[in-house]
Structures are given as structure tokens and as C-alpha cells.
Design an enzyme around this catalytic site. Structure first.
Site, PDB file in Angstrom:
ATOM      1  N   LYS A   1      -3.548  -4.980  15.907  1.00  0.00           N
ATOM      2  CA  LYS A   1      -4.056  -3.861  15.104  1.00  0.00           C
ATOM      3  C   LYS A   1      -5.019  -3.013  15.939  1.00  0.00           C
ATOM      4  CE  LYS A   1      -3.389  -2.994  11.314  1.00  0.00           C
ATOM      5  NZ  LYS A   1      -2.325  -2.110  10.744  1.00  0.00           N
TER       6      LYS A   1
ATOM      7  N   THR B   1       2.299  -7.783   8.801  1.00  0.00           N
ATOM      8  CA  THR B   1       1.055  -8.189   8.145  1.00  0.00           C
ATOM      9  C   THR B   1       0.902  -9.695   7.940  1.00  0.00           C
ATOM     10  OG1 THR B   1       2.119  -7.754   6.014  1.00  0.00           O
ATOM     11  CG2 THR B   1       0.719  -6.008   6.895  1.00  0.00           C
TER      12      THR B   1
ATOM     13  N   TYR C   1      -2.894 -10.938  15.348  1.00  0.00           N
ATOM     14  CA  TYR C   1      -2.802  -9.810  14.400  1.00  0.00           C
ATOM     15  C   TYR C   1      -3.930  -8.814  14.674  1.00  0.00           C
ATOM     16  CZ  TYR C   1      -3.276  -7.300   9.937  1.00  0.00           C
ATOM     17  OH  TYR C   1      -3.396  -6.327   8.976  1.00  0.00           O
TER      18      TYR C   1
ATOM     19  N   ASP D   1      12.763   3.108  11.891  1.00  0.00           N
ATOM     20  CA  ASP D   1      12.179   1.873  12.433  1.00  0.00           C
ATOM     21  C   ASP D   1      11.089   2.299  13.409  1.00  0.00           C
ATOM     22  OD1 ASP D   1      11.525  -0.380  13.923  1.00  0.00           O
ATOM     23  OD2 ASP D   1      13.546  -1.224  13.768  1.00  0.00           O
TER      24      ASP D   1
ATOM     25  N   LEU E   1       0.822  -1.207   0.000  1.00  0.00           N
ATOM     26  CA  LEU E   1       0.000   0.000   0.000  1.00  0.00           C
ATOM     27  C   LEU E   1       0.857   1.258   0.000  1.00  0.00           C
ATOM     28  CD1 LEU E   1      -2.748   1.419   0.205  1.00  0.00           C
ATOM     29  CD2 LEU E   1      -2.562   1.229   2.699  1.00  0.00           C
TER      30      LEU E   1
HETATM   31  N1  LIG Z   1      -2.709  -6.725   3.037  1.00  0.00           N
HETATM   32  C1  LIG Z   1      -3.971  -6.798   3.433  1.00  0.00           C
HETATM   33  O1  LIG Z   1      -4.770  -7.611   2.943  1.00  0.00           O
HETATM   34  C2  LIG Z   1      -4.473  -5.852   4.498  1.00  0.00           C
HETATM   35  C3  LIG Z   1      -5.803  -5.969   4.938  1.00  0.00           C
HETATM   36  C4  LIG Z   1      -6.272  -5.080   5.914  1.00  0.00           C
HETATM   37  C5  LIG Z   1      -5.444  -4.091   6.411  1.00  0.00           C
HETATM   38  N2  LIG Z   1      -4.150  -4.012   5.977  1.00  0.00           N
HETATM   39  C6  LIG Z   1      -3.291  -2.960   6.531  1.00  0.00           C
HETATM   40  O2  LIG Z   1      -2.850  -2.133   5.476  1.00  0.00           O
HETATM   41  C7  LIG Z   1      -1.545  -1.612   5.791  1.00  0.00           C
HETATM   42  C8  LIG Z   1      -0.591  -1.854   4.628  1.00  0.00           C
HETATM   43  O3  LIG Z   1      -0.512  -3.257   4.405  1.00  0.00           O
HETATM   44  P1  LIG Z   1       0.369  -3.884   3.226  1.00  0.00           P
HETATM   45  O4  LIG Z   1      -0.309  -5.117   2.794  1.00  0.00           O
HETATM   46  O5  LIG Z   1       0.744  -2.816   2.252  1.00  0.00           O
HETATM   47  O6  LIG Z   1       1.669  -4.302   4.063  1.00  0.00           O
HETATM   48  P2  LIG Z   1       3.106  -4.814   3.559  1.00  0.00           P
HETATM   49  O7  LIG Z   1       3.154  -4.905   2.085  1.00  0.00           O
HETATM   50  O8  LIG Z   1       3.421  -6.010   4.373  1.00  0.00           O
HETATM   51  O9  LIG Z   1       4.060  -3.614   3.989  1.00  0.00           O
HETATM   52  C9  LIG Z   1       4.324  -3.338   5.322  1.00  0.00           C
HETATM   53  C10 LIG Z   1       5.565  -2.483   5.386  1.00  0.00           C
HETATM   54  O10 LIG Z   1       5.873  -2.262   6.776  1.00  0.00           O
HETATM   55  C11 LIG Z   1       7.281  -2.237   6.880  1.00  0.00           C
HETATM   56  N3  LIG Z   1       7.718  -2.513   8.256  1.00  0.00           N
HETATM   57  C12 LIG Z   1       7.495  -3.636   8.988  1.00  0.00           C
HETATM   58  N4  LIG Z   1       8.055  -3.512  10.209  1.00  0.00           N
HETATM   59  C13 LIG Z   1       8.644  -2.284  10.237  1.00  0.00           C
HETATM   60  C14 LIG Z   1       9.370  -1.555  11.214  1.00  0.00           C
HETATM   61  N5  LIG Z   1       9.645  -2.088  12.427  1.00  0.00           N
HETATM   62  N6  LIG Z   1       9.784  -0.300  10.921  1.00  0.00           N
HETATM   63  C15 LIG Z   1       9.553   0.223   9.701  1.00  0.00           C
HETATM   64  N7  LIG Z   1       8.882  -0.407   8.726  1.00  0.00           N
HETATM   65  C16 LIG Z   1       8.435  -1.654   8.993  1.00  0.00           C
HETATM   66  C17 LIG Z   1       7.767  -3.310   5.919  1.00  0.00           C
HETATM   67  O11 LIG Z   1       9.101  -3.031   5.623  1.00  0.00           O
HETATM   68  P3  LIG Z   1      10.056  -4.099   4.893  1.00  0.00           P
HETATM   69  O12 LIG Z   1       9.640  -4.009   3.439  1.00  0.00           O
HETATM   70  O13 LIG Z   1      11.417  -3.585   5.153  1.00  0.00           O
HETATM   71  O14 LIG Z   1       9.767  -5.415   5.534  1.00  0.00           O
HETATM   72  C18 LIG Z   1       6.809  -3.114   4.747  1.00  0.00           C
HETATM   73  O15 LIG Z   1       7.352  -2.235   3.798  1.00  0.00           O
HETATM   74  C19 LIG Z   1      -1.145  -2.271   7.111  1.00  0.00           C
HETATM   75  O16 LIG Z   1      -1.480  -1.417   8.177  1.00  0.00           O
HETATM   76  C20 LIG Z   1      -2.039  -3.500   7.182  1.00  0.00           C
HETATM   77  O17 LIG Z   1      -2.272  -3.914   8.512  1.00  0.00           O
HETATM   78  C21 LIG Z   1      -3.638  -4.857   5.023  1.00  0.00           C
END
Ligand SMILES: NC(=O)c1ccc[n+]([C@@H]2O[C@H](COP(=O)([O-])OP(=O)(O)OC[C@H]3O[C@@H](n4cnc5c(N)ncnc54)[C@H](OP(=O)(O)O)[C@@H]3O)[C@@H](O)[C@H]2O)c1
Length: 281
Positions: free
Chosen positions: A125, A58, A121, A32, A11
Site C-alpha cells: 500500500k 485486501t 500488505y 484489470d 467501498l
Molecule cells: N477493508 C478495510 O478494512 C480497509 C482498511 C484500510 C484501507 N482499505 C482500503 O480501502 C480500499 C477499498 O477496500 P475494500 O475493503 O472495499 O476492498 P474489497 O472489498 O476487497 O474490494 C477490492 C476490489 O478490488 C478489485 N480488484 C482486485 N484486484 C483487481 C485487479 N487486478 N483489477 C481490477 N480490480 C481488482 C476486486 O475485484 P473482484 O471483486 O473482482 O475481486 C474488488 O472489487 C482499498 O484500497 C483498501 O486497501 C480497506
């Protein structure tokens, strides 16, 4: 300036593109979220007007066996952002999840419905939502079932499995709204542009089961795999999921005039976009 934290995520990358010239991205090596001093230092230096948090741990099943890390990133990390953004008078936009609900309501969830997460999870959240509210100027956006060009997702998994197998079973007793990251990013932009505050739901309209979603992917791509339904109980994943977690987006529609397109139309556009994207590589 708008700061997108987690700009390398699925996202986050979409948000950076859609918020365009007004946004700056921060990857994990820049900040971080679990390091309070680092968060404070970055925000005090950059002084953004808005901080969008797209960071999360995630891996829903992985959270079950890494509870401490899940809460550190999804809960405590958000507190770090909320405290530091409040200190510089910036708005905190925090992305949350349908997994804060237990899925037994049987009707689309409203923002004010009682929460009751089933998984680690979901609980982490929810802790993030509570911590985001430390900043009085907060905007919490719950979404679900995301897919997009910049990360691992269900659509890509189905397309990969279709190349490897002739038959596939997919759960048909979990109902939600598949949501394209482009549409969600447009919703985030609209909510920021209107200076909305509080909690909102933002997902593509309509709903389906994972099985229906898989069937739609294969139909759109003309893939003739044998697809059969299965129950969540049979799949037996480590984390329990809500069975019906459709999110009502009426509040966003009322406050921004925006309703996200039907999930099937969004899927069609994504499948076209990914071909263009792959063609450009
Ligand atoms: N995916 C879904 O289906 C879904 C559904 C409902 C809600 N959401 C929410 O939508 C949001 C975006 O999700 P997404 O699917 O885009 O997630 P994603 O692709 O897993 O990306 C999460 C990012 O967080 C970074 N991260 C993790 N730990 C960190 C830390 N300690 N410090 C700094 N950065 C860190 C990761 O960095 P690295 O690349 O370095 O690991 C990654 O770039 C999240 O809040 C998630 O809970 C997602």
C-alpha cells in the site's frame, strides 16, 4: 465524470451510490489494474475528470504468502492508473491504509508522520501511495477498519460467530477507529468537491480495540455471548498489525469542514441499515 475503479468492492459500491449521477463504475472485467495497456485504453476512451481507485488486494494475511501479487495490484497497478490519469489531465484519488504506519507512535498519526509498514500488505500500500504521486493532481486518502453493506467485514464476522458459539476471544491490544463505508464515501466526496490535493486521513471519530468493537456490536444487538480479551501474540496471524494506528483527521476537518461521526453512532446506523437491506432481499 468520475470513474470509480473497483466498483464491485465494499467501498467501491458505496462510492458509486454516494457520488451518484456523476460517477461511473469499472469492475475487474472492464479494467484489470495490473494490465498497463488496458488501463491506458480505458482512461483514454472514457476521459474522466477524476479517477477514484478503490481496487486493492485486501487480504492482509494472504498478502504475506502472495507478495508478488500484492505489489502488482497495490503498487504497480496504482502506477498504471497514475500515469494514464496524468496523461489525460485527470485527478487520481487513491484509497490507502493505516497499515503504512508501525503503530508505535502512541498518539494519533498525522499525514506527514514517518511511515514504516510492518506487513507485506502495508508495504504494498505504501508503494501504491508513492506511485499515486506520479500524477501531480493526486489525492491519497488513508482509512482503516472498514465495514459496510457490500463486503466481508468484522461486524458481519462477529454476528456470524455469535450464532455459532457461546464464547469468543477477540484481541484487545490493537487500537483503531472502526469506519463505516458510507461515512468514508461522504468524506471522499467532500475532498473531491473541494478539489483537495495531497494526503488526508479519513476515519470515524473516536477509537477502540477490536475487543471493544465486538462488545459494542453485541451490546447494540442484545447478544449475550461470553466475550473475553486476547493478545495479538496469542492470535498469531501471518501478518503483523500496528498496535495503535488511530489516524488524526484534523487536516480534513480544516480543509472541508467535515468531521466524521463517532464510530459508535456509525455502527448503530449500519446495524439498522443492514436490517433494512436484508429485509429487502
Ligand atoms: N477493508 C478495510 O478494512 C480497509 C482498511 C484500510 C484501507 N482499505 C482500503 O480501502 C480500499 C477499498 O477496500 P475494500 O475493503 O472495499 O476492498 P474489497 O472489498 O476487497 O474490494 C477490492 C476490489 O478490488 C478489485 N480488484 C482486485 N484486484 C483487481 C485487479 N487486478 N483489477 C481490477 N480490480 C481488482 C476486486 O475485484 P473482484 O471483486 O473482482 O475481486 C474488488 O472489487 C482499498 O484500497 C483498501 O486497501 C480497506
Amino acid at each position: 465524470m468520475i470513474l470509480v475503479a473497483g466498483s464491485r468492492g465494499m467501498l467501491g459500491r458505496e462510492l458509486l451510490g454516494i457520488l451518484d449521477g456523476s460517477a461511473r463504475g469499472l469492475a475487474r472485467q472492464d479494467m484489470d489494474i495490473t494490465d498497463r495497456e488496458s488501463v491506458q485504453r480505458v482512461l483514454l476512451t472514457l476521459k474522466p475528470a477524476v479517477v477514484v481507485n478503490a481496487i486493492a488486494f485486501t487480504d492482509v494475511d494472504g498478502c504475506e504468502s502472495n507478495r508478488e501479487l500484492a505489489f502488482r495490484i497495490n503498487g504497480d497497478g496504482v502506477r498504471n492508473l497514475a500515469e494514464s490519469s496524468a496523461r489525460i489531465g485527470a485527478k487520481l484519488v487513491h484509497i490507502s491504509s493505516d497499515y503504512v504506519f508501525d503503530g508505535i507512535k502512541g498518539k494519533p498519526y498525522l499525514e506527514e508522520d514517518p511511515v514504516n509498514p510492518l506487513s507485506v500488505y502495508g508495504k504494498s500500500k505504501l508503494a501504491g501511495e508513492e506511485n499515486a504521486r506520479i500524477n501531480p493532481d493526486h489525492l491519497i486518502i488513508r482509512t482503516q477498519w472498514l465495514y459496510g453493506l457490500h463486503g466481508k467485514n468484522f461486524v458481519e464476522t462477529m454476528l456470524r460467530l455469535a450464532k455459532e458459539r457461546k464464547e469468543l476471544s477477540v484481541v484487545d491490544d490493537q487500537i483503531g477507529s472502526p469506519t463505516w463505508t458510507v461515512d468514508l464515501a461522504l468524506a471522499v466526496k467532500a475532498l473531491i468537491d473541494r478539489d483537495c490535493r495531497g494526503t488526508y486521513h479519513a476515519v470515524n471519530s473516536g477509537s477502540c480495540s477490536w475487543h471493544d468493537f465486538a462488545a459494542a456490536i453485541f451490546a447494540e444487538e442484545g447478544i449475550g455471548i461470553q466475550l473475553s480479551p486476547m493478545t495479538s501474540a496469542k492470535l498469531d496471524r501471518p501478518a503483523p498489525r500496528p498496535l495503535f494506528s488511530v489516524l488524526d483527521c484534523g487536516k480534513m476537518a480544516k480543509d472541508t469542514g467535515m468531521q466524521l461521526e463517532n464510530w459508535r453512532d456509525a455502527l448503530r446506523k449500519y446495524l439498522k441499515a443492514r436490517k433494512g437491506d436484508h429485509g429487502n432481499r
